[in-house]
Design a protein around this motif. Structure first.
Motif, mmCIF file in Angstrom:
data_model
loop_
_atom_site.group_PDB
_atom_site.id
_atom_site.type_symbol
_atom_site.label_atom_id
_atom_site.label_comp_id
_atom_site.label_asym_id
_atom_site.label_seq_id
_atom_site.Cartn_x
_atom_site.Cartn_y
_atom_site.Cartn_z
ATOM 1 N N GLY A 29 35.467 27.241 27.607
ATOM 2 C CA GLY A 29 35.505 27.953 28.877
ATOM 3 C C GLY A 29 34.503 27.491 29.913
ATOM 4 O O GLY A 29 33.613 26.685 29.649
ATOM 5 N N VAL A 30 34.662 28.041 31.101
ATOM 6 C CA VAL A 30 33.737 27.816 32.219
ATOM 7 C C VAL A 30 33.435 29.166 32.851
ATOM 8 O O VAL A 30 34.192 30.121 32.693
ATOM 9 N N ARG A 31 32.343 29.205 33.589
ATOM 10 C CA ARG A 31 31.976 30.442 34.278
ATOM 11 C C ARG A 31 32.842 30.599 35.526
ATOM 12 O O ARG A 31 32.896 29.679 36.347
ATOM 13 N N PRO A 32 33.527 31.718 35.696
ATOM 14 C CA PRO A 32 34.361 31.890 36.889
ATOM 15 C C PRO A 32 33.519 31.898 38.165
ATOM 16 O O PRO A 32 32.418 32.446 38.183
ATOM 17 N N VAL A 33 34.051 31.261 39.187
ATOM 18 C CA VAL A 33 33.344 31.205 40.476
ATOM 19 C C VAL A 33 34.278 31.788 41.533
ATOM 20 O O VAL A 33 35.463 31.462 41.583
ATOM 21 N N GLY A 34 33.711 32.645 42.370
ATOM 22 C CA GLY A 34 34.526 33.327 43.370
ATOM 23 C C GLY A 34 34.771 32.474 44.606
ATOM 24 O O GLY A 34 34.478 31.277 44.646
ATOM 25 N N ILE A 35 35.278 33.127 45.624
ATOM 26 C CA ILE A 35 35.669 32.429 46.857
ATOM 27 C C ILE A 35 34.456 31.764 47.495
ATOM 28 O O ILE A 35 33.384 32.368 47.600
ATOM 29 N N GLY A 36 34.638 30.507 47.873
ATOM 30 C CA GLY A 36 33.569 29.767 48.542
ATOM 31 C C GLY A 36 32.391 29.514 47.621
ATOM 32 O O GLY A 36 31.253 29.383 48.080
ATOM 33 N N GLY A 37 32.629 29.471 46.312
ATOM 34 C CA GLY A 37 31.564 29.139 45.360
ATOM 35 C C GLY A 37 30.626 30.294 45.058
ATOM 36 O O GLY A 37 29.607 30.112 44.403
ATOM 37 N N PRO A 72 33.894 37.533 39.284
ATOM 38 C CA PRO A 72 34.564 37.828 40.558
ATOM 39 C C PRO A 72 36.017 38.246 40.312
ATOM 40 O O PRO A 72 36.658 37.728 39.397
ATOM 41 N N ILE A 73 36.511 39.161 41.124
ATOM 42 C CA ILE A 73 37.914 39.596 40.964
ATOM 43 C C ILE A 73 38.854 38.458 41.378
ATOM 44 O O ILE A 73 39.946 38.311 40.847
ATOM 45 N N VAL A 74 38.410 37.676 42.352
ATOM 46 C CA VAL A 74 39.232 36.543 42.789
ATOM 47 C C VAL A 74 38.501 35.267 42.397
ATOM 48 O O VAL A 74 37.401 34.991 42.877
ATOM 49 N N TRP A 75 39.115 34.525 41.496
ATOM 50 C CA TRP A 75 38.525 33.271 40.993
ATOM 51 C C TRP A 75 39.179 32.135 41.773
ATOM 52 O O TRP A 75 40.414 32.061 41.840
ATOM 53 N N GLU A 76 38.346 31.268 42.349
ATOM 54 C CA GLU A 76 38.889 30.110 43.079
ATOM 55 C C GLU A 76 38.844 28.917 42.128
ATOM 56 O O GLU A 76 37.769 28.468 41.747
ATOM 57 N N ILE A 77 40.022 28.447 41.722
ATOM 58 C CA ILE A 77 40.093 27.386 40.709
ATOM 59 C C ILE A 77 39.689 26.056 41.351
ATOM 60 O O ILE A 77 40.324 25.600 42.299
ATOM 61 N N PRO A 78 38.611 25.426 40.855
ATOM 62 C CA PRO A 78 38.068 24.260 41.559
ATOM 63 C C PRO A 78 39.062 23.104 41.691
ATOM 64 O O PRO A 78 39.136 22.463 42.744
ATOM 65 N N GLU A 79 39.847 22.835 40.642
ATOM 66 C CA GLU A 79 40.735 21.657 40.686
ATOM 67 C C GLU A 79 41.870 21.801 41.694
ATOM 68 O O GLU A 79 42.421 20.808 42.151
ATOM 69 N N THR A 80 42.262 23.031 41.983
ATOM 70 C CA THR A 80 43.449 23.226 42.834
ATOM 71 C C THR A 80 43.133 23.965 44.133
ATOM 72 O O THR A 80 43.954 23.994 45.047
ATOM 73 N N GLY A 81 41.963 24.589 44.204
ATOM 74 C CA GLY A 81 41.637 25.417 45.365
ATOM 75 C C GLY A 81 42.414 26.724 45.378
ATOM 76 O O GLY A 81 42.345 27.502 46.324
ATOM 77 N N ARG A 82 43.147 26.996 44.296
ATOM 78 C CA ARG A 82 44.001 28.184 44.248
ATOM 79 C C ARG A 82 43.164 29.432 43.954
ATOM 80 O O ARG A 82 42.285 29.399 43.088
ATOM 81 N N ARG A 83 43.450 30.492 44.667
ATOM 82 C CA ARG A 83 42.792 31.767 44.387
ATOM 83 C C ARG A 83 43.663 32.584 43.450
ATOM 84 O O ARG A 83 44.868 32.716 43.705
ATOM 85 N N VAL A 84 43.050 33.116 42.395
ATOM 86 C CA VAL A 84 43.828 33.872 41.402
ATOM 87 C C VAL A 84 43.134 35.203 41.140
ATOM 88 O O VAL A 84 41.913 35.308 41.279
ATOM 89 N N LEU A 85 43.927 36.184 40.742
ATOM 90 C CA LEU A 85 43.364 37.501 40.408
ATOM 91 C C LEU A 85 42.831 37.458 38.984
ATOM 92 O O LEU A 85 43.542 37.025 38.070
ATOM 93 N N PHE A 86 41.609 37.932 38.798
ATOM 94 C CA PHE A 86 41.024 37.861 37.457
ATOM 95 C C PHE A 86 40.523 39.242 37.010
ATOM 96 O O PHE A 86 39.333 39.479 36.835
ATOM 97 N N VAL A 87 41.460 40.162 36.864
ATOM 98 C CA VAL A 87 41.189 41.461 36.228
ATOM 99 C C VAL A 87 42.367 41.748 35.318
ATOM 100 O O VAL A 87 43.497 41.385 35.649
ATOM 101 N N ASN A 88 42.133 42.355 34.169
ATOM 102 C CA ASN A 88 43.254 42.609 33.263
ATOM 103 C C ASN A 88 43.087 43.931 32.524
ATOM 104 O O ASN A 88 41.975 44.450 32.378
#
Ligand code: SIN
Length: 330
Positions: free
Chosen positions: A321-329, A233-249
Protein backbone atom coordinates in the motif's frame (compact mmCIF):
# COMPACT_ATOMS: atom_id res chain seq x y z
CA UNK A 1 -14.19 20.02 -16.27
CA UNK A 2 -15.79 17.46 -13.99
CA UNK A 3 -19.09 16.11 -15.36
CA UNK A 4 -22.09 16.74 -13.11
CA UNK A 5 -25.53 15.25 -12.88
CA UNK A 6 -28.48 17.09 -14.30
CA UNK A 7 -30.04 17.79 -10.95
CA UNK A 8 -26.81 19.36 -9.73
CA UNK A 9 -26.59 21.73 -12.68
CA UNK A 10 -30.16 22.78 -12.16
CA UNK A 11 -29.66 23.42 -8.42
CA UNK A 12 -31.50 21.63 -5.64
CA UNK A 13 -35.00 20.29 -6.38
CA UNK A 14 -37.82 22.70 -5.45
CA UNK A 15 -38.89 20.75 -2.35
CA UNK A 16 -35.44 21.09 -0.82
CA UNK A 17 -34.77 24.66 -1.88
CA UNK A 18 -34.76 25.82 1.71
CA UNK A 19 -32.24 23.14 2.83
CA UNK A 20 -28.60 24.02 3.18
CA UNK A 21 -27.31 20.75 1.66
CA UNK A 22 -28.73 18.09 -0.69
CA UNK A 23 -29.90 15.13 1.42
CA UNK A 24 -29.34 11.45 0.72
CA UNK A 25 -32.70 11.18 -0.97
CA UNK A 26 -32.07 14.25 -3.14
CA UNK A 27 -28.92 12.58 -4.43
CA UNK A 28 -30.30 9.05 -4.59
CA UNK A 29 -33.48 9.86 -6.43
CA UNK A 30 -31.88 12.21 -8.93
CA UNK A 31 -32.78 10.68 -12.29
CA UNK A 32 -31.46 11.20 -15.79
CA UNK A 33 -28.21 10.15 -17.43
CA UNK A 34 -25.32 9.23 -15.16
CA UNK A 35 -22.50 9.22 -17.66
CA UNK A 36 -18.99 9.42 -16.27
CA UNK A 37 -15.71 9.64 -18.13
CA UNK A 38 -13.72 6.40 -18.17
CA UNK A 39 -10.43 8.29 -18.21
CA UNK A 40 -9.48 11.37 -16.28
CA UNK A 41 -8.83 14.52 -18.29
CA UNK A 42 -5.09 13.87 -17.82
CA UNK A 43 -5.22 10.54 -19.65
CA UNK A 44 -5.32 9.91 -23.36
CA UNK A 45 -7.25 7.01 -24.93
CA UNK A 46 -5.04 4.64 -26.92
CA UNK A 47 -5.46 1.18 -28.42
CA UNK A 48 -3.82 -1.92 -26.93
CA UNK A 49 -1.32 -3.99 -28.96
CA UNK A 50 -0.44 -6.95 -26.71
CA UNK A 51 -3.99 -8.28 -26.05
CA UNK A 52 -7.63 -7.60 -26.75
CA UNK A 53 -9.70 -5.57 -24.28
CA UNK A 54 -13.45 -6.14 -23.97
CA UNK A 55 -15.01 -3.43 -21.78
CA UNK A 56 -17.94 -4.73 -19.72
CA UNK A 57 -19.38 -1.33 -18.75
CA UNK A 58 -18.58 2.19 -19.97
CA UNK A 59 -16.19 3.00 -17.09
CA UNK A 60 -15.34 -0.08 -15.03
CA UNK A 61 -14.38 -3.69 -15.76
CA UNK A 62 -12.79 -5.23 -18.83
CA UNK A 63 -12.10 -8.79 -19.91
CA UNK A 64 -8.62 -9.28 -21.34
CA UNK A 65 -8.30 -11.82 -24.12
CA UNK A 66 -5.15 -13.31 -25.62
CA UNK A 67 -2.88 -13.49 -22.58
CA UNK A 68 -1.77 -16.28 -20.23
CA UNK A 69 -0.75 -14.37 -17.11
CA UNK A 70 0.98 -17.33 -15.44
CA UNK A 71 3.86 -17.14 -17.94
CA UNK A 72 6.57 -14.55 -18.57
CA UNK A 73 5.12 -11.17 -19.46
CA UNK A 74 7.22 -8.68 -21.41
CA UNK A 75 7.75 -5.13 -20.13
CA UNK A 76 5.65 -3.75 -22.96
CA UNK A 77 2.71 -6.05 -22.12
CA UNK A 78 3.00 -5.13 -18.43
CA UNK A 79 3.05 -1.44 -19.28
CA UNK A 80 -0.12 -1.91 -21.33
CA UNK A 81 -1.76 -3.90 -18.52
CA UNK A 82 -0.98 -1.07 -16.08
CA UNK A 83 -2.56 1.39 -18.49
CA UNK A 84 -5.60 -0.89 -18.88
CA UNK A 85 -5.98 -1.12 -15.09
CA UNK A 86 -5.95 2.67 -14.83
CA UNK A 87 -8.54 2.84 -17.57
CA UNK A 88 -10.91 0.04 -16.43
CA UNK A 89 -10.01 -0.35 -12.69
CA UNK A 90 -10.80 -4.11 -12.77
CA UNK A 91 -9.29 -6.54 -15.30
CA UNK A 92 -10.55 -10.09 -15.75
CA UNK A 93 -8.58 -12.98 -17.26
CA UNK A 94 -10.53 -16.12 -18.20
CA UNK A 95 -9.30 -19.68 -18.82
CA UNK A 96 -6.01 -19.17 -17.04
CA UNK A 97 -3.72 -22.13 -16.53
CA UNK A 98 -2.23 -20.76 -13.34
CA UNK A 99 -1.27 -22.18 -9.94
CA UNK A 100 -0.36 -20.52 -6.64
CA UNK A 101 3.19 -19.74 -7.78
CA UNK A 102 1.98 -18.29 -11.07
CA UNK A 103 -0.53 -16.24 -9.10
CA UNK A 104 2.33 -14.92 -6.92
CA UNK A 105 4.51 -14.17 -9.96
CA UNK A 106 1.73 -12.24 -11.65
CA UNK A 107 0.83 -10.30 -8.49
CA UNK A 108 4.46 -9.34 -7.89
CA UNK A 109 4.53 -7.60 -11.31
CA UNK A 110 2.30 -4.91 -9.75
CA UNK A 111 4.36 -4.09 -6.68
CA UNK A 112 5.49 -5.71 -3.45
CA UNK A 113 3.18 -8.47 -2.26
CA UNK A 114 1.68 -7.62 1.09
CA UNK A 115 0.59 -10.11 3.71
CA UNK A 116 -2.63 -9.18 5.41
CA UNK A 117 -1.44 -7.14 8.40
CA UNK A 118 -3.26 -9.43 10.85
CA UNK A 119 -1.68 -12.51 9.31
CA UNK A 120 1.71 -10.91 9.90
CA UNK A 121 0.91 -10.54 13.59
CA UNK A 122 -0.10 -14.17 13.66
CA UNK A 123 3.02 -15.28 11.76
CA UNK A 124 4.29 -17.05 14.86
CA UNK A 125 1.61 -19.64 14.11
CA UNK A 126 4.07 -21.02 11.55
CA UNK A 127 2.02 -20.35 8.42
CA UNK A 128 4.55 -20.16 5.59
CA UNK A 129 2.50 -18.85 2.68
CA UNK A 130 0.63 -16.06 4.42
CA UNK A 131 1.17 -13.84 1.39
CA UNK A 132 -1.80 -15.70 -0.15
CA UNK A 133 -5.05 -15.19 1.76
CA UNK A 134 -7.29 -18.17 1.10
CA UNK A 135 -10.92 -17.18 1.60
CA UNK A 136 -12.86 -20.38 2.25
CA UNK A 137 -16.58 -19.81 2.67
CA UNK A 138 -19.21 -22.44 3.40
CA UNK A 139 -22.15 -23.02 5.72
CA UNK A 140 -19.97 -23.27 8.82
CA UNK A 141 -17.83 -20.28 7.91
CA UNK A 142 -20.03 -17.61 6.40
CA UNK A 143 -18.91 -14.69 4.28
CA UNK A 144 -17.89 -11.33 5.72
CA UNK A 145 -17.05 -9.70 2.40
CA UNK A 146 -20.64 -8.87 1.45
CA UNK A 147 -20.44 -5.21 2.34
CA UNK A 148 -18.96 -2.52 0.13
CA UNK A 149 -15.37 -1.88 1.09
CA UNK A 150 -11.83 -1.04 0.12
CA UNK A 151 -9.50 -3.69 1.49
CA UNK A 152 -7.68 -2.59 4.68
CA UNK A 153 -8.72 1.06 4.44
CA UNK A 154 -8.04 1.08 8.21
CA UNK A 155 -4.32 0.75 7.48
CA UNK A 156 -2.04 3.80 7.23
CA UNK A 157 -1.13 2.48 3.79
CA UNK A 158 -4.12 0.65 2.32
CA UNK A 159 -3.18 -1.81 -0.40
CA UNK A 160 -3.13 -0.37 -3.92
CA UNK A 161 -4.68 -3.46 -5.44
CA UNK A 162 -5.29 -7.18 -5.24
CA UNK A 163 -5.29 -10.22 -7.50
CA UNK A 164 -8.06 -12.75 -6.85
CA UNK A 165 -7.98 -16.29 -8.25
CA UNK A 166 -11.02 -18.54 -8.30
CA UNK A 167 -10.07 -21.85 -6.69
CA UNK A 168 -13.54 -23.33 -6.20
CA UNK A 169 -16.59 -21.52 -7.50
CA UNK A 170 -20.24 -22.35 -6.82
CA UNK A 171 -22.25 -23.59 -9.82
CA UNK A 172 -24.22 -20.39 -9.56
CA UNK A 173 -23.87 -17.30 -7.33
CA UNK A 174 -20.84 -15.91 -5.52
CA UNK A 175 -20.30 -13.05 -7.97
CA UNK A 176 -18.04 -10.15 -7.02
CA UNK A 177 -19.22 -6.59 -7.65
CA UNK A 178 -17.04 -3.51 -7.89
CA UNK A 179 -17.94 0.18 -8.06
CA UNK A 180 -15.98 2.91 -9.78
CA UNK A 181 -15.48 5.48 -7.03
CA UNK A 182 -13.97 7.97 -9.50
CA UNK A 183 -17.18 7.96 -11.54
CA UNK A 184 -19.13 8.29 -8.29
CA UNK A 185 -17.07 11.33 -7.29
CA UNK A 186 -17.40 12.95 -10.72
CA UNK A 187 -21.17 12.56 -10.69
CA UNK A 188 -21.80 13.98 -7.25
CA UNK A 189 -23.58 17.32 -7.20
CA UNK A 190 -21.05 20.15 -7.23
CA UNK A 191 -22.29 21.33 -3.81
CA UNK A 192 -21.50 17.93 -2.27
CA UNK A 193 -18.06 17.83 -3.87
CA UNK A 194 -17.32 21.25 -2.42
CA UNK A 195 -18.50 20.03 0.95
CA UNK A 196 -16.23 16.97 1.08
CA UNK A 197 -13.14 18.05 -0.85
CA UNK A 198 -10.97 19.04 2.13
CA UNK A 199 -12.45 16.63 4.68
CA UNK A 200 -10.89 13.56 6.27
CA UNK A 201 -12.49 10.48 7.77
CA UNK A 202 -11.51 7.96 10.39
CA UNK A 203 -11.16 4.26 9.51
CA UNK A 204 -11.08 1.55 12.17
CA UNK A 205 -11.05 -2.23 11.66
CA UNK A 206 -12.96 -2.69 14.92
CA UNK A 207 -16.00 -1.11 13.29
CA UNK A 208 -16.67 -4.56 11.80
CA UNK A 209 -17.92 -6.95 14.43
CA UNK A 210 -17.03 -10.03 12.40
CA UNK A 211 -13.34 -9.20 12.61
CA UNK A 212 -13.53 -9.22 16.39
CA UNK A 213 -15.65 -12.36 16.50
CA UNK A 214 -12.88 -14.36 14.90
CA UNK A 215 -10.23 -13.17 17.33
CA UNK A 216 -9.33 -13.89 20.91
CA UNK A 217 -9.52 -10.93 23.35
CA UNK A 218 -5.72 -11.02 23.48
CA UNK A 219 -5.48 -10.71 19.69
CA UNK A 220 -7.98 -7.86 19.65
CA UNK A 221 -5.85 -6.00 22.19
CA UNK A 222 -2.58 -6.60 20.36
CA UNK A 223 -4.00 -5.81 16.94
CA UNK A 224 -5.58 -2.63 18.19
CA UNK A 225 -2.25 -1.49 19.58
CA UNK A 226 -0.54 -2.28 16.28
CA UNK A 227 -3.35 -0.86 14.12
CA UNK A 228 -5.16 1.99 15.87
CA UNK A 229 -7.75 4.05 13.94
CA UNK A 230 -6.30 6.09 11.06
CA UNK A 231 -7.46 9.21 9.21
CA UNK A 232 -7.53 9.49 5.42
CA UNK A 233 -8.79 12.18 3.05
CA UNK A 234 -12.34 11.48 1.84
CA UNK A 235 -11.24 12.34 -1.68
CA UNK A 236 -8.03 10.59 -2.74
CA UNK A 237 -6.28 12.03 -5.80
CA UNK A 238 -4.61 9.10 -7.57
CA UNK A 239 -1.13 10.30 -8.58
CA UNK A 240 -0.76 8.22 -11.76
CA UNK A 241 -4.06 9.34 -13.29
CA UNK A 242 -4.96 12.59 -11.52
CA UNK A 243 -8.35 10.98 -10.88
CA UNK A 244 -10.26 11.95 -7.76
CA UNK A 245 -11.97 9.04 -6.02
CA UNK A 246 -14.19 8.70 -2.97
CA UNK A 247 -12.44 6.90 -0.14
CA UNK A 248 -15.00 6.10 2.55
CA UNK A 249 -16.67 2.72 2.97
CA UNK A 250 -19.37 1.08 5.04
CA UNK A 251 -17.21 -1.54 6.73
CA UNK A 252 -14.36 0.55 8.10
CA UNK A 253 -15.17 4.28 8.03
CA UNK A 254 -16.41 5.43 11.43
CA UNK A 255 -16.82 9.22 11.15
CA UNK A 256 -15.85 12.39 9.36
CA UNK A 257 -13.28 14.37 11.29
CA UNK A 258 -14.45 17.75 12.56
CA UNK A 259 -18.19 17.12 12.09
CA UNK A 260 -20.74 16.27 14.76
CA UNK A 261 -21.88 12.62 14.73
CA UNK A 262 -25.27 13.48 13.19
CA UNK A 263 -23.83 15.51 10.33
CA UNK A 264 -21.09 12.96 9.79
CA UNK A 265 -23.64 10.10 9.61
CA UNK A 266 -25.84 12.08 7.24
CA UNK A 267 -22.97 12.89 4.87
CA UNK A 268 -21.55 9.36 4.94
CA UNK A 269 -25.00 7.89 4.27
CA UNK A 270 -25.39 10.19 1.31
CA UNK A 271 -21.99 9.15 -0.08
CA UNK A 272 -22.59 5.40 0.49
CA UNK A 273 -25.97 5.46 -1.21
CA UNK A 274 -24.56 7.40 -4.13
CA UNK A 275 -21.49 5.13 -4.50
CA UNK A 276 -23.78 2.08 -4.75
CA UNK A 277 -25.65 3.28 -7.83
CA UNK A 278 -25.72 0.51 -10.47
CA UNK A 279 -24.35 2.88 -13.12
CA UNK A 280 -20.98 2.78 -11.33
CA UNK A 281 -20.93 -1.00 -10.90
CA UNK A 282 -19.37 -3.94 -12.63
CA UNK A 283 -20.40 -7.49 -11.68
CA UNK A 284 -18.15 -10.46 -12.31
CA UNK A 285 -19.61 -13.92 -12.81
CA UNK A 286 -16.74 -16.21 -11.79
CA UNK A 287 -15.89 -19.38 -13.70
CA UNK A 288 -13.15 -21.85 -12.81
CA UNK A 289 -9.72 -20.59 -13.97
CA UNK A 290 -10.72 -16.94 -13.75
CA UNK A 291 -8.38 -14.34 -12.26
CA UNK A 292 -9.21 -10.68 -11.58
CA UNK A 293 -7.05 -7.75 -10.55
CA UNK A 294 -8.47 -4.53 -9.17
CA UNK A 295 -7.29 -1.11 -8.16
CA UNK A 296 -8.19 -0.94 -4.46
CA UNK A 297 -7.92 2.85 -4.46
CA UNK A 298 -10.37 3.62 -7.28
CA UNK A 299 -12.94 0.93 -6.55
CA UNK A 300 -14.85 -0.71 -3.75
CA UNK A 301 -15.99 -4.30 -3.90
CA UNK A 302 -18.66 -6.62 -2.53
CA UNK A 303 -18.65 -10.42 -2.66
CA UNK A 304 -22.20 -11.62 -3.10
CA UNK A 305 -23.08 -14.13 -0.39
CA UNK A 306 -25.94 -15.95 -2.14
CA UNK A 307 -24.48 -19.41 -2.78
CA UNK A 308 -24.69 -21.32 0.51
CA UNK A 309 -24.73 -24.29 1.09
CA UNK A 310 -22.31 -24.41 -1.85
CA UNK A 311 -18.65 -23.69 -1.13
CA UNK A 312 -16.60 -20.87 -2.54
CA UNK A 313 -12.81 -20.71 -2.27
CA UNK A 314 -10.72 -17.79 -3.52
CA UNK A 315 -7.01 -17.01 -3.23
CA UNK A 316 -6.25 -13.32 -2.80
CA UNK A 317 -2.86 -11.63 -3.01
CA UNK A 318 -2.67 -7.96 -2.04
CA UNK A 319 -0.29 -5.41 -3.51
CA UNK A 320 1.62 -3.23 -1.02
CA UNK A 321 0.00 0.00 0.00
CA UNK A 322 0.66 3.73 -0.08
CA UNK A 323 -0.52 6.57 2.10
CA UNK A 324 -3.60 8.23 0.55
CA UNK A 325 -3.06 11.84 -0.48
CA UNK A 326 -5.91 14.29 -0.88
CA UNK A 327 -6.59 16.97 -3.45
CA UNK A 328 -3.55 19.02 -4.40
CA UNK A 329 -1.23 16.78 -2.36
CA UNK A 330 -2.86 17.65 0.98
C1 SIN B 1 -12.42 -9.46 -0.86
O1 SIN B 1 -13.33 -8.85 -0.29
O2 SIN B 1 -11.27 -9.02 -0.85
C2 SIN B 1 -12.72 -10.75 -1.57
C3 SIN B 1 -13.70 -10.59 -2.66
C4 SIN B 1 -14.31 -11.90 -3.12
O3 SIN B 1 -14.12 -12.92 -2.47
O4 SIN B 1 -14.99 -11.88 -4.15
Amino acid sequence: MQPTIREADAGPPAHTASKMHPTASDVLYASGPLVAARLSEHMERRDYQGFTVHPVTPTIGAEIEGLQIGGELSESVLAELRRALHEFKVLVFRDQDIDRDGHRRFASCWGPIERHPFTSLKASSGQTDADVATLVRHTQRGAIENNWHNDVSWHERPSVGAVLRAVEVPAVGGDTLWVDTGAAYDLLPESVRQRIDGLWAEHDWRQTEEFGQRMTPDEIGRFHQAFPPVEHPIVWEIPETGRRVLFVNTIFTTRIIGLGQEESDELLTLLYRHIRRPEFQFRLRWRPDTVAIWDNRSTQHYASSDYFPQRRVMDRISIGGVRPVGIGGK
